[in-house]
Motif scaffolding. Sequence first.
Motif, mmCIF file in Angstrom:
data_model
loop_
_atom_site.group_PDB
_atom_site.id
_atom_site.type_symbol
_atom_site.label_atom_id
_atom_site.label_comp_id
_atom_site.label_asym_id
_atom_site.label_seq_id
_atom_site.Cartn_x
_atom_site.Cartn_y
_atom_site.Cartn_z
ATOM 1 N N THR A 21 2.777 154.911 128.428
ATOM 2 C CA THR A 21 3.521 154.688 129.859
ATOM 3 C C THR A 21 4.808 153.777 129.714
ATOM 4 O O THR A 21 5.738 154.167 130.285
ATOM 5 C CB THR A 21 2.496 154.094 130.609
ATOM 6 O OG1 THR A 21 1.524 155.027 130.969
ATOM 7 C CG2 THR A 21 3.186 153.733 132.267
ATOM 8 N N LEU A 22 4.622 152.697 128.877
ATOM 9 C CA LEU A 22 5.708 151.937 128.751
ATOM 10 C C LEU A 22 7.045 152.405 128.162
ATOM 11 O O LEU A 22 8.089 152.319 128.428
ATOM 12 C CB LEU A 22 5.355 150.620 128.122
ATOM 13 C CG LEU A 22 6.281 149.547 127.757
ATOM 14 C CD1 LEU A 22 6.871 148.930 129.040
ATOM 15 C CD2 LEU A 22 5.712 148.438 126.727
ATOM 16 N N ALA A 23 6.703 153.340 126.968
ATOM 17 C CA ALA A 23 7.558 153.820 126.365
ATOM 18 C C ALA A 23 8.563 154.985 127.221
ATOM 19 O O ALA A 23 9.807 154.914 127.344
ATOM 20 C CB ALA A 23 7.210 154.700 125.339
ATOM 21 N N LYS A 24 8.040 155.492 128.250
ATOM 22 C CA LYS A 24 8.665 156.463 129.132
ATOM 23 C C LYS A 24 9.452 155.634 130.033
ATOM 24 O O LYS A 24 10.534 155.882 130.288
ATOM 25 C CB LYS A 24 7.596 157.188 130.112
ATOM 26 C CG LYS A 24 7.077 158.261 129.352
ATOM 27 C CD LYS A 24 5.975 159.025 130.368
ATOM 28 C CE LYS A 24 5.293 160.143 129.342
ATOM 29 N NZ LYS A 24 4.262 160.759 130.229
ATOM 30 N N VAL A 25 8.881 154.415 130.444
ATOM 31 C CA VAL A 25 9.735 153.494 131.553
ATOM 32 C C VAL A 25 10.965 153.076 130.661
ATOM 33 O O VAL A 25 11.978 153.130 131.515
ATOM 34 C CB VAL A 25 8.757 152.225 131.765
ATOM 35 C CG1 VAL A 25 9.530 151.390 132.753
ATOM 36 C CG2 VAL A 25 7.651 152.869 132.931
#
Length: 45
Positions: A21-25
């Motif tokens: 999720t963090l990588a997408k954000v």
Amino acid sequence: MSETLVAYFSASGQTARLAKTLAKVVNGDCYEMRPEQAYTAADLD
């Protein structure tokens, strides 16, 4: 290729979900670090 790398280790999967999720954000690349030998349930207890 991105300038941000999200590297993570996840024994149970919770950290993996958060890291993805963090990588997408941040529009970053995601890299999972894995142990040479997989952990057993006893190791995680």
